[in-house]
Enzyme design. Structure first.
Site, short mmCIF file in Angstrom:
data_model
loop_
_atom_site.label_atom_id
_atom_site.label_comp_id
_atom_site.label_asym_id
_atom_site.label_seq_id
_atom_site.Cartn_x
_atom_site.Cartn_y
_atom_site.Cartn_z
N LYS A 1 0.86 -1.23 -0.15
CA LYS A 1 -0.03 0.04 0.01
C LYS A 1 0.85 1.23 0.06
CE LYS A 1 -3.24 2.53 3.07
NZ LYS A 1 -4.18 2.66 4.17
N ASP B 1 -2.71 10.16 3.41
CA ASP B 1 -3.97 9.78 3.49
C ASP B 1 -4.81 10.98 4.36
OD1 ASP B 1 -6.40 8.39 3.83
OD2 ASP B 1 -5.64 7.07 5.14
N LYS C 1 -10.35 12.60 8.07
CA LYS C 1 -9.79 12.03 9.29
C LYS C 1 -9.65 13.35 10.42
CE LYS C 1 -6.64 8.82 7.95
NZ LYS C 1 -7.27 7.45 8.65
N ASP D 1 1.64 6.40 5.42
CA ASP D 1 0.67 5.52 4.91
C ASP D 1 1.20 4.68 3.51
OD1 ASP D 1 -1.47 4.18 5.30
OD2 ASP D 1 -3.04 5.65 4.22
N GLU E 1 -9.29 3.39 1.90
CA GLU E 1 -8.91 3.48 0.35
C GLU E 1 -7.72 2.68 0.25
OE1 GLU E 1 -7.83 5.43 3.22
OE2 GLU E 1 -5.71 4.85 2.80
N ARG F 1 -7.47 -0.40 0.84
CA ARG F 1 -8.02 -1.79 0.23
C ARG F 1 -8.36 -1.87 -1.32
NH1 ARG F 1 -12.38 -2.21 4.91
NH2 ARG F 1 -10.72 -1.08 6.02
N1 BES Z 1 -4.39 4.50 6.81
C1 BES Z 1 -5.43 4.13 7.61
C2 BES Z 1 -5.10 3.31 8.69
C3 BES Z 1 -4.11 3.72 9.84
C4 BES Z 1 -4.51 4.14 10.87
C5 BES Z 1 -2.70 3.59 9.67
C6 BES Z 1 -3.53 4.50 11.94
C7 BES Z 1 -1.92 3.92 10.56
C8 BES Z 1 -2.09 4.29 11.66
C9 BES Z 1 -6.57 3.83 6.77
O1 BES Z 1 -6.41 4.07 5.33
C10 BES Z 1 -7.80 4.10 7.37
O2 BES Z 1 -8.10 5.23 7.67
N2 BES Z 1 -8.48 2.99 7.81
C11 BES Z 1 -9.87 3.28 8.46
C12 BES Z 1 -10.97 2.33 7.66
C13 BES Z 1 -12.38 2.61 8.26
C14 BES Z 1 -12.71 3.84 7.61
C15 BES Z 1 -13.33 1.58 7.79
C16 BES Z 1 -9.74 3.13 9.92
O3 BES Z 1 -9.06 2.10 10.17
O4 BES Z 1 -10.22 3.72 10.70
ZN ZN Z 2 -7.61 5.99 5.03
ZN ZN Z 3 -4.90 4.88 4.50
#
Ligand code: BES
Ligand code: ZN
Ligand code: ZN
Length: 512
Positions: free
Chosen positions: A260, A265, A272, A283, A344, A346
Site C-alpha cells: 500500500k 491519507d 480524518k 501510509d 482507501e 483496500r
Molecule cells: N491509513 C489508515 C489506517 C491507519 C490508521 C494507519 C492509523 C496507521 C495508523 C486507513 O486508510 C484508514 O483510515 N482506515 C480506516 C478504515 C475505516 C474507515 C473502515 C480506519 O481504520 O479507521
Molecule cells: Zn484511510
Molecule cells: Zn490509509
C-alpha cells in the site's frame, strides 16, 4: 559507523566490549586467562540483578565496557543482543571512543547478525529537515571473530545489504508527503531499478491505469493533483548462476510482494480528525517496505523469482474526489461501493492483487498500514497477519522470529464476510466492527485463484510515536527483514528440493 571484522586474539582497540548475561560473560573464548579471572570477579561482585551495563573498567590493562545482554520481558535473547549492541554503539559515540573491539569469537552466526544490526540501527538518523546537521562522531567497531572471521565477513556483507534496504524504507517513510508524492516515489524506484542489476521496472500512470481497468487506483487517486501510479518491479533469481549453482530451482514459484503506497491519507471526504493526520505520511510504508526488500533480494542474488507491486496514490480532497456512495468496477470485475473514502488502502490493493495474478504469482504477501483497528488490537510491537495457506503462515511466523519481528495470526472469519455485501454493488469497502478482519476479508475477494496469500496489517508496527527498542521516533523499517528472510528460505527449500530431486514443486515450511 564503520565495522571491521578481525581475527586477532584480543583486538587492538582503545576499548573492548564484553556482553554478559547475569553473571556470565558471552562470546569470550579469546580472552587471556588473566582477563578471564578479572572478568569473573567483576561479574561475581555484582549484586543479584537487575544488572546494568558497566562503565569502563580496566581488565588486563584494557578499558572494557560491559554490556548487559540478558533477555528482557517479551524480547527474545536475539533481540536483546541487538538492543545491547545498539546501546553500546550509542555509548561509544557519546564517549567519543574512536575504536571499540567486540569479543565475538564464539558467537553463533544469528547472534553475530543481530549484534551487527544493532550497531547499524544506532547509526540511523533522519535529519534531512534539520537546519543544521550534526556531525556524528564516527566509531569503528572491530568485531573479533577468531576462527569465524571468513564466515562472519560474509554475513557482515549481507547484513550491510539488508541495512541499506532498511534505511531506504525508513527514509522514504519519514519524508513528508509534499516531498514524496506518488511521482517522486516512482523517481526513487526508477533510480533503484537502474542501479540494481537484474531488477526491471514497469510504471503505469493514471491514463494507463484507467485504460487497463485498474479502477481502485483511479478511484482513490483522482481527487488529488498528484496522479496515482502503479509500479511493478521484477527480479528473476531462479536462473541466478551465482548462488543457486547446479541446484537451481526448477519449479515455477513466483513470490510477489504488494505494498500500500498512500503517500498521504487525509481520509478523503470522510476526513480524518486532525490529531491522527500527521502520521499519515507513513501510509506508504507497505510500498516502501516491498521496494526496499526487492532491492536487497536482487542485490543478494537470492535464487528465486520475486516481484513487487507498489500501489501509489494520494487520498486527498478535491473537486474530483470520489464521493461516498460511488460505485466502481475493480480489475477482477467485481463492483465496489465506496462507503467510506478513508478505507482507501483496500481499494488500491485490489489492483495490486490483480496485477500479482497477471504476472503469475504463486505466493503473494501484501503489506499495508491498513486499519486503525489493528493498532488498537496489537499496538506497535506486533503485526497482525492473515493467510489462506497454513504453510505460508507458519513460514511468516518463523521468519519473523528469526528477524526479531513479531507476527500474530488473525482469522479470516467467514461469519463476518456477509457484512461486506452492498445493496447495489457486489461489495462495499466497509464491513463488520472487527475492522482489521473486515479489511482482510475485503482483500481476499481480490486474491487470484489458487494463490497462497498473506496480508500483513502493519498500521501499528511501521511507525512509532516514541523511541522503541533500537528505533527513534518515526519509521521502524518493520517487515523488510522478514520479507528478505522469506525469500531466502523459500529459495533454499527450492534448492534443497532440486538437490534431492524429489520435488513436486510444492513449497514446504521450515522450522526456525
Ligand atoms: N491509513 C489508515 C489506517 C491507519 C490508521 C494507519 C492509523 C496507521 C495508523 C486507513 O486508510 C484508514 O483510515 N482506515 C480506516 C478504515 C475505516 C474507515 C473502515 C480506519 O481504520 O479507521
Ligand atoms: Zn484511510
Ligand atoms: Zn490509509
Amino acid at each position: 559507523m564503520k565495522t571491521n571484522i578481525v581475527s586477532t586474539a584480543t583486538g587492538k582497540a582503545n576499548v573492548s566490549a564484553l556482553f554478559f548475561v547475569k553473571k556470565s560473560v558471552q562470546f569470550s573464548n579469546v580472552l587471556s586467562e588473566n582477563a578471564e579471572k578479572q572478568v569473573e570477579s567483576v561479574l561475581n561482585g555484582m549484586e543479584d540483578g537487575p544488572f546494568e551495563d558497566l562503565e569502563l573498567l580496566e581488565i588486563d590493562g584494557q578499558s572494557t565496557l560491559f554490556v548487559n545482554a540478558a533477555k528482557e520481558r517479551g524480547l527474545s535473547s536475539l533481540d536483546h543482543l541487538r538492543m545491547a549492541a545498539f546501546r553500546l554503539a550509542k555509548k561509544a559515540c557519546k564517549r567519543q571512543i574512536p575504536v571499540v573491539s567486540i569479543m565475538l569469537a564464539d558467537a553463533a552466526p544469528e547472534q553475530f547478525k543481530s549484534i551487527l544490526l544493532g550497531l547499524h540501527y544506532a547509526d540511523y538518523k533522519f535529519d534531512a529537515y534539520k537546519s543544521k546537521q550534526k556531525e556524528a562522531f564516527q566509531v569503528t567497531f572491530e568485531l573479533v571473530a577468531g576462527e569465524h572471521t571468513a564466515e562472519f565477513k560474509k554475513i557482515a556483507e549481507e547484513v550491510a545489504v539488508e541495512n541499506k534496504a532498511i534505511v531506504l524504507a525508513k527514509n522514504l517513510i519519514n519524508t513528508s508527503s509534499s516531498d514524496l508524492t506518488p511521482a517522486e516515489f516512482v523517481e526513487n524506484a526508477n533510480t533503484i531499478a537502474k542501479y540494481t542489476p537484474g531488477l526491471s521496472i514497469k510504471v503505469r500512470n493514471m491514463k494507463q491505469l484507467e485504460k487497463e481497468g485498474f479502477m481502485g487506483h483511479v478511484t482513490v487517486g483522482k481527487g488529488s493533483s498528484h496522479e496515482p501510479y502503479m509500479i511493478t518491479l521484477s527480479y528473476d533469481g531462479s536462473k541466478s548462476s551465482k548462488k543457486s549453482a547446479k541446484n537451481a530451482r526448477t519449479s515455477a514459484d513466483h513470490l510477489v510482494f504488494v505494498g500500500k503506497g498512500l503517500t498521504f491519507d487525509t481520509g478523503g471526504l470522510c476526513l480524518k480528525p486532525p490529531k491522527s493526520m500527521p502520521e499519515m505520511i507513513s501510509d506508504m510504508s507497505g510500498a516502501a517496505t516491498v521496494l526496499a526488500a526487492i532491492q536487497a533480494i536482487a542485490t543478494l542474488e537470492l535464487p528465486i523469482k520475486v516481484s513487487t507491486v507498489c500501489c501509489l496514490a494520494e487520498n486527498a480532497i478535491g473537486n474530483k474526489s470520489v464521493l461516498p456512495g460511488d460505485i466502481f468496477t475493480a480489475k477482477n470485475g467485481k463492483t465496489v461501493m465506496v462507503d467510506n473514502t478513508d478505507a482507501e488502502g483496500r481499494l488500491v490493493l485490489s489492483d495490486g492483487l490483480a496485477e500479482a495474478g497477471l504476472i503469475g504469482a504463486t505466493h503473494i504477501v501484501d503489506l499495508a498500514t491498513l486499519t486503525g483497528a489493528m493498532v488498537r488490537a496489537l499496538g506497535y510491537a506486533v503485526a497482525g497477519f492473515f493467510s489462506n495457506d497454513d504453510a505460508l503462515a507458519l513460514n511468516v511466523i518463523n521468519c519473523g522470529e528469526a528477524c526479531c519481528e513479531k507476527f500474530w495470526s488473525m482469522p479470516l472469519e467467514e461469519e463476518y464476510a456477509d457484512a461486506l455485501k452492498d445493496h447495489f454493488a457486489d461489495l462495499k469497502n466497509t464491513g463488520s466492527d472487527a475492522g482489521a478482519i473486515a479489511a482482510a476479508l475485503f482483500l481476499q475477494e481480490f486474491v487470484p485463484e489458487d494463490t497462497a496469500w498473506t496480508h500483513w496489517d502493519i498500521a501499528g508496527t511501521a511507525f512509532v510515536n516514541k523511541a522503541w527498542k533500537y528505533t527513534e521516533y518515526g519509521a521502524t523499517g518493520f517487515g523488510v527483514q522478514t520479507l528478505i528472510e522469506l525469500a531466502r528460505r523459500m529459495s533454499s527449500v527450492a534448492s534443497e528440493d532440486a538437490a534431492n530431486e524429489d520435488t513436486d514443486g510444492e513449497y514446504v515450511a521450515v522450522e526456525a
